[in-house]
Every structure is written in structure tokens, then in C-alpha cells.
Design an enzyme around this catalytic site. Sequence first.
Site, mmCIF file in Angstrom:
data_model
loop_
_atom_site.group_PDB
_atom_site.id
_atom_site.type_symbol
_atom_site.label_atom_id
_atom_site.label_comp_id
_atom_site.label_asym_id
_atom_site.label_seq_id
_atom_site.Cartn_x
_atom_site.Cartn_y
_atom_site.Cartn_z
ATOM 1 N N ASN A 175 0.897 -1.323 -0.180
ATOM 2 C CA ASN A 175 -0.084 -0.022 0.119
ATOM 3 C C ASN A 175 0.869 1.285 0.006
ATOM 4 O O ASN A 175 1.380 1.736 0.857
ATOM 5 C CB ASN A 175 -1.011 -0.008 1.155
ATOM 6 C CG ASN A 175 -1.822 1.025 1.341
ATOM 7 O OD1 ASN A 175 -1.793 1.885 0.525
ATOM 8 N ND2 ASN A 175 -2.540 1.240 2.502
ATOM 9 N N ASP A 315 -9.753 0.074 -3.775
ATOM 10 C CA ASP A 315 -10.574 0.412 -2.666
ATOM 11 C C ASP A 315 -11.996 0.759 -2.991
ATOM 12 O O ASP A 315 -12.838 0.582 -2.122
ATOM 13 C CB ASP A 315 -9.931 1.942 -2.148
ATOM 14 C CG ASP A 315 -9.355 1.687 -0.861
ATOM 15 O OD1 ASP A 315 -8.949 0.845 -0.385
ATOM 16 O OD2 ASP A 315 -9.264 3.024 -0.298
ATOM 17 N N LEU A 376 -12.610 3.623 11.127
ATOM 18 C CA LEU A 376 -12.403 5.005 11.929
ATOM 19 C C LEU A 376 -10.864 4.976 11.856
ATOM 20 O O LEU A 376 -10.142 4.393 12.942
ATOM 21 C CB LEU A 376 -12.981 5.129 13.240
ATOM 22 C CG LEU A 376 -14.600 4.824 13.123
ATOM 23 C CD1 LEU A 376 -15.098 5.110 14.574
ATOM 24 C CD2 LEU A 376 -15.361 5.783 12.021
ATOM 25 N N GLY A 377 -10.269 5.819 11.369
ATOM 26 C CA GLY A 377 -8.861 6.102 11.340
ATOM 27 C C GLY A 377 -8.214 7.344 10.838
ATOM 28 O O GLY A 377 -9.060 8.313 10.980
ATOM 29 N N GLY A 379 -8.337 8.194 7.657
ATOM 30 C CA GLY A 379 -9.529 8.420 6.999
ATOM 31 C C GLY A 379 -10.687 7.620 7.831
ATOM 32 O O GLY A 379 -10.361 6.704 8.330
ATOM 33 N N ASP A 450 -4.931 13.613 15.463
ATOM 34 C CA ASP A 450 -5.068 12.424 16.296
ATOM 35 C C ASP A 450 -5.863 12.613 17.410
ATOM 36 O O ASP A 450 -5.988 13.587 18.295
ATOM 37 C CB ASP A 450 -3.322 12.777 17.009
ATOM 38 C CG ASP A 450 -3.153 11.269 17.615
ATOM 39 O OD1 ASP A 450 -3.828 10.845 18.284
ATOM 40 O OD2 ASP A 450 -1.719 10.729 17.400
ATOM 41 N N ARG A 452 -6.110 10.902 20.022
ATOM 42 C CA ARG A 452 -5.651 11.016 21.486
ATOM 43 C C ARG A 452 -5.323 12.315 21.862
ATOM 44 O O ARG A 452 -5.626 12.596 22.909
ATOM 45 C CB ARG A 452 -4.217 9.964 21.597
ATOM 46 C CG ARG A 452 -4.567 8.477 21.339
ATOM 47 C CD ARG A 452 -3.289 7.771 21.088
ATOM 48 N NE ARG A 452 -2.595 7.767 19.929
ATOM 49 C CZ ARG A 452 -3.033 7.115 18.901
ATOM 50 N NH1 ARG A 452 -3.771 6.145 19.137
ATOM 51 N NH2 ARG A 452 -2.489 7.281 17.562
ATOM 52 N N GLY A 500 -11.188 3.455 15.807
ATOM 53 C CA GLY A 500 -12.119 2.471 16.064
ATOM 54 C C GLY A 500 -11.562 1.387 17.042
ATOM 55 O O GLY A 500 -12.487 0.856 17.745
#
Length: 773
Positions: A175, A315, A376-377, A379, A450, A452, A500
Site C-alpha cells: 500500500n 478501494d 475510523l482512522g 480516514g 490525532d 488521542r 475504532g
Amino acid sequence: MSEIDLKRFFLEQVPLFASFPADQVEEIVIKSRLATFEGNEAMLETGDEGQAIGVMISGHAEISTSDNTGTRTVIAQLAPGDVFGIMAVLTGDRISADVIAGNRCFVLMIPQEVFTSRVLSNPKAIVYLSRLLAERTRAMSSDTHAAGAGGTAKSDDPYALSLTTSRPGKVVALNVGISQIHFGIYDTQESGADIHGIIDNADKQHARITVMVGPQRQTMEHAPFKLSDLFKVMSEATALLGPAFTFHPEDVTAIGHRVVHGGNKFSSSVVITPAVIADIEELAVFAPLHNPVNVAGIRVALKHFPNVPQVAVFDTAFHQTLAPYAYLYGLPYDLYKQHGIRRYGFHGTSHRYVSLKSAEVLKRPLGELEIVSCHLGIGASLCAIDHGRSVDTTMGMTPSDGLIMPSRSGSIDPAVMIHLMEQHQMSPEQLSTLINSESGLKGISGISSDIREIEAAAAEGHHRALLAHKTFCYQVRKNIGAYAAAMGGIDVLAFTGDVGETSATVRSLACQGLGYMGIKLDEDKNRNLGKLDSHAVISADDSPVQILVVANDDERLVAWEALRAIERNQLLLEARAEDTPAIPVEISAHHVHLSQADVEALFGPGHQLTPMHELSQPGQYACEEKVHLVGPKGRIANVRVLGPTRKETQVEIAMTEQFKLGVQPPIRQSGDLAGTPGLTLEGPHGSTQIERGVICAQRHIHMSPEDALRFRVRDNYVVRVRVEGERELIFGDVVVRVNPAFRLAMHIDTDEGNAGNIRTGMLGYIEEIQSRA
């Protein structure tokens, strides 16, 4: 279709009603419901209760089943006049196969009570239905037997997620992204030795490389390097894990490449050829930041491994099952037809892996589950997966529009994107760059992308961090509810991706208030979830909906797709090597199909066509009768009439003949007469003038459903066909037409035959699928 035409259709073209008097058919129709289904829309789904049978009026569809891996097998093709939904209504069992529209279908849905009281009272109708039911039962039984005897699923791996093959070696998944390269290395003989790697090139001073195998994790810093040195760097990085895990290029047996945008051209993974690369580059208009770097990675791999099969895994491919009402925007329709502006969807490899893993965890066939997958990341997107098919997704036309994401996008309508590009004279690439850097959580919070850091700031009371976090969770929760509504239910809610998998807060807020839908989160399980190896169940014990967290493994699915694409391609190559897949070519000279009214106008009252000899297609024949064609400029004498009669007269001529007649017919499929010119026909008894009906026939292939399965094509696919001969050439834009009554043959006109010195009886071979209907 007018009311009169509709009545005639039911009486003349529906075998089920062949023995019914006209008044009984009219009564059945009045008490039934006319329905329209768009392409890719499910007309009936596995597991539904049988409440009606359908009669096809127009369009085409297929009855298919899905195995544990989501692979679909076609049981029957449906055309106008065919019926479906019989078994469930007759037996009272739930529906055992999906009925999916291939294009826009107009259908008569006969309610069960009408079917029982009116149709089943006719003995001949019962005989017809029994025979049809037996044929489809045999087809389903043979499919089940074939899957058990030679399918990919094994008893110890019913969901076929294993990468084990008979050939020892390594499968590499690549990737190649804008600032990061993700790779996976999988041993085809030894499970549990999977290597995952991330090369982070965001810092221009050095590359940070992380490699993992099981619980072992190693990191290193490396000087900036060219992409051409990728495989050398992979060897250096994996050596940190020990000699047993060092990457050796000579071990590679297959390579899969994640490619972001496949547009309308690719509905599945494909073995890479120069033509595939050209298509990917052409589609860069929709993904100007992504597709070029994907292609760069492909070119490097092809240079280093010229003899290793390589596959593009798109994708967007998983979402090619979306119906038009799900992928169209509220924009002028011409923007879709001319420029391809529509919803394409992304994260397809992730969503498909989540669906397969969910089926494995629940130990249920994928073909009966309704799943909402939340990727969920960096993107983020949600996907509604109904019976193994993507039916809706939050991402849109480009990788930079869709759900509000941690960094890569905001919820941007394509109309707004077009307006921004025009107003500020921005290229798609410039707009995509702006969206990537300024939207999503970072754009709202002003702090970071981010999650976090956002959650830490929110815990300290930072207002915009709180707002960004709440906005993100609201979008996730809203779309979970929307997709449960779209599917008419939900069995699984799954979270994956960095956010996620790691943010208990996001998962909790996304599920809040959804208990009435059967989504009940166990807060203790959710809060105490550690690092995942594979998956975890975080729903309450009494939750009707299973809530899962699935470890993201995009690279594994890329490798999985690569192996299966290579297998499909090998089967196609083997098929081409045999005699049976050769397609006989027939030259079709100009001819006329007449309505009965025009037969009598040209040859006399009550005249019936006189068969002379049969044609290759069953039930079709050349007639003794001939007519003259008269146009504004000239005439063509003695044109053969073909039988049987049709509802509307149609004249098929070659392109060179249009000048002789003085008409300009379009290239059309047979029967598509809207907007076509007319002319005068002369016969021995008289003449008739048709207002429309003159076409140049689009080159096409007739094939049965069994042929379509062998060639791995479907009705209305467009293919390229190589015809052997003295002047071997390839015909593009050849339409595949599938019908149980068809016999395998490719039809071209005299102009096309003369161009290649082709004669009837020569053979053609499908070289490539150009587009899928």
C-alpha cells in the site's frame, strides 16, 4: 409501456399466463403491484419471508447465492416474461437466494393471496411452475455440490480467510501512499508468521520504519531513499526480526497492490497489465494524490519482479454494488454521464475484511447478515453491508469527501468542490491537498488530527476539542442509524481502524441512544479492551446486535484478493486454451424484422411469413420474403426478412448503406429504437412507412447463462474480442447479451467483416472486459 401494450405483454410474453383467459390475467394484474427497481437493487433477499412472486416486465436481473466469502454464484438469469420468488411462496420457507436487478427493472409483484387463489387454480400454470422450480432447485444443488467439491472454502477454514496455497512462497501486499508505505508479507505454508510493516516518510530528514510479527515489534530510522530501493529497505527492516523473518525477494510468488480509485471500470481485483495501469492513471482525475503514487509502486514492483503475477486491489471495487439512488448526487445528471461525478466509496478492502471476519465470528453465512462497518482512522467511513454487498457508504467521489474524518476530509458535496475549483481556479489536486490538511478534526479543533490529542485536550475542557470530538461521534452515530434503516435491520456493528480500535470513548458515544435498535454496549468490556490480536466482542450478553472490534488488516485482505484474482485469471487462461471458449463469428447482412401489421401491408391480408432456413439463434429463421428499402436519397432492393414477427418493425443496415438511403441511423442494440429514423418499405402487395426503427446493430455476442458463467461475464458487459484470420484484429465495444434461449455466437455486420476479411465460421476470443453494466 402503455396500458394496452402492458396487457398484450402479459397475454403474449409471460409463459405463466399462457393458459389464462384475458379477463383473469387482467384481474391478477389489477390486484397486484407494479414496482420499479434500479440496477444493483435487491428485489428479494435471502432470509426474507415469501410474500409475493415477481413477473419481469422489462430489464434483466439474476438469481444468485452468496457463500461464506461473499462470492456470488448465479443460479438463473431473468429477462422479460420470467418469474421469481416461487419457492418461498409455494413452500412457506424463507427466500433462499437473492434476486438482484441488473439494470432498471419494471416488475409485477403478485401478492401471495392472489397467487394462491388465482394462479394456483390453473393446472397448466402449476405444471409450468413445478418445472421451473425443479430447474432452479437443480441449479442451486449443483452449485452447492461444486462448492463442496472444488470450492476454495475448506472444512477447517469455512470463511476462506486462509492464505495457504499449494505453492510455497511469500505473498506481498503493498500500500504505497502519499507519506506512508504499508506492507504485509505472508507465508503461504505457515500461518502465524505474518509480517506487517509501516514506512513513514512524513519527516523529510529520515524515514521511520516499524516491522511487526506476532507480539514482536522493531523500529529503525533510515536515511531518505528512492522508491526504487523499497524492496532493499524491506529486507533491511525485516532482518531486525531475526533471520527467519528476513524478506528474500526470490521467495515472492505473488504481489497485491492497494489502489485507491477504480472508478466504474473495476468491480473486482484484476491481474495487472499495461492496459490496467493506463486505466488507473486515467482515473487519477478522481484521486490526483493517490493513484499516481499507487502506480509508482506498481512500476517499481514490476521492474523488480517481472515474472511474478501482480494484482491491483481497488478501494472502490467493493462499492460497485451500490444502486444508482445510493451513488447519485443531487446534481445535473449530465455531470454523472459525461464526467463520472458520483459516489464511489473507499476503504473497500477494510469493509470487506470486516464483513468476512464478522461472519466468521458469528459463525453465520455472510449472505444472510446485515452489517454496519465503521472504519475510523486517519480516514474514516461507514459502510452498510447487506447480504455481503455494499449498499451504501459515507465516502463519495474522491478520497477527500465523505464522513468527517480525523484529518483527511470534511463532509464536502461534489457541487461545493466544483464551485471551489471554479471560483478559486484550483485544480482537483490543489483542492484535495487543501481538504487533506485543513478539514476534519484538525480543522474544527485547531489542535490536531490525532484522536488521542483531541481527547486529552477535551478532558482538560478545551472547547473546540470537545466540539470536534462530539461532531465526529455524532456523524458516526447518525450514519449507524441511517444504515440500519437503509438495510431494514442490523445484525452486526463493527469498529475498525486506529480510532475504532483504540478509542473506547468514540465507540461508547457512537452507540449511545441506540439501545432501541438492539445495539447494547457492555461498557466494561468496551472500556477494558486491550490491544487486539484479531477481534473482540464488546456488546452486552443480551444485545440482539453483536458489537465487534476488528483488528484492521487491510494488507491481509489485499493478499487474499491477490491470490483469488490470480486464480480467476488462471482459470480464464486455461479456458482460452481449450476449444470451448472460442466464439463462432457470424456476418450479419442487412435484414428486416417485421410486425404482423406490416407483413400484411407488404404481402397481403392474413399473410404469414414463410420460413426458409433456421438461423443460429433458436427460434429465429430467414424467410422467403424480401422487401425493398426506400430512403430520402435512394433504395436498397431485395432485403431479406427474418422471422418470427416482432412487436415493432426494425431495419438493420451497415454503416456504409446509410449514405445510399440518405438516413443516419445510430449504432444500437436490437430493440432499442427510441430516436431512430424511419423509411419506406415496399413489398409485392404494397408499401408501408415506419416512423422509426432503422439502426446499425452494435456488434454483440449471444450467449446462454451457462456460457456467461464459463466466460465470467454477465448480460450487458462490454468486451474486447480478438478474431483470428488473415488480418487478425481486436473488436472493442462488443456487447454481451445473455438469455437462456441464446446460442453462442458473435454477430458483426458486413462492413466489420470486410474490414478484417472475416467470414462466417471464424473464431473469436474474449481478450478483456471493457466495462461492466
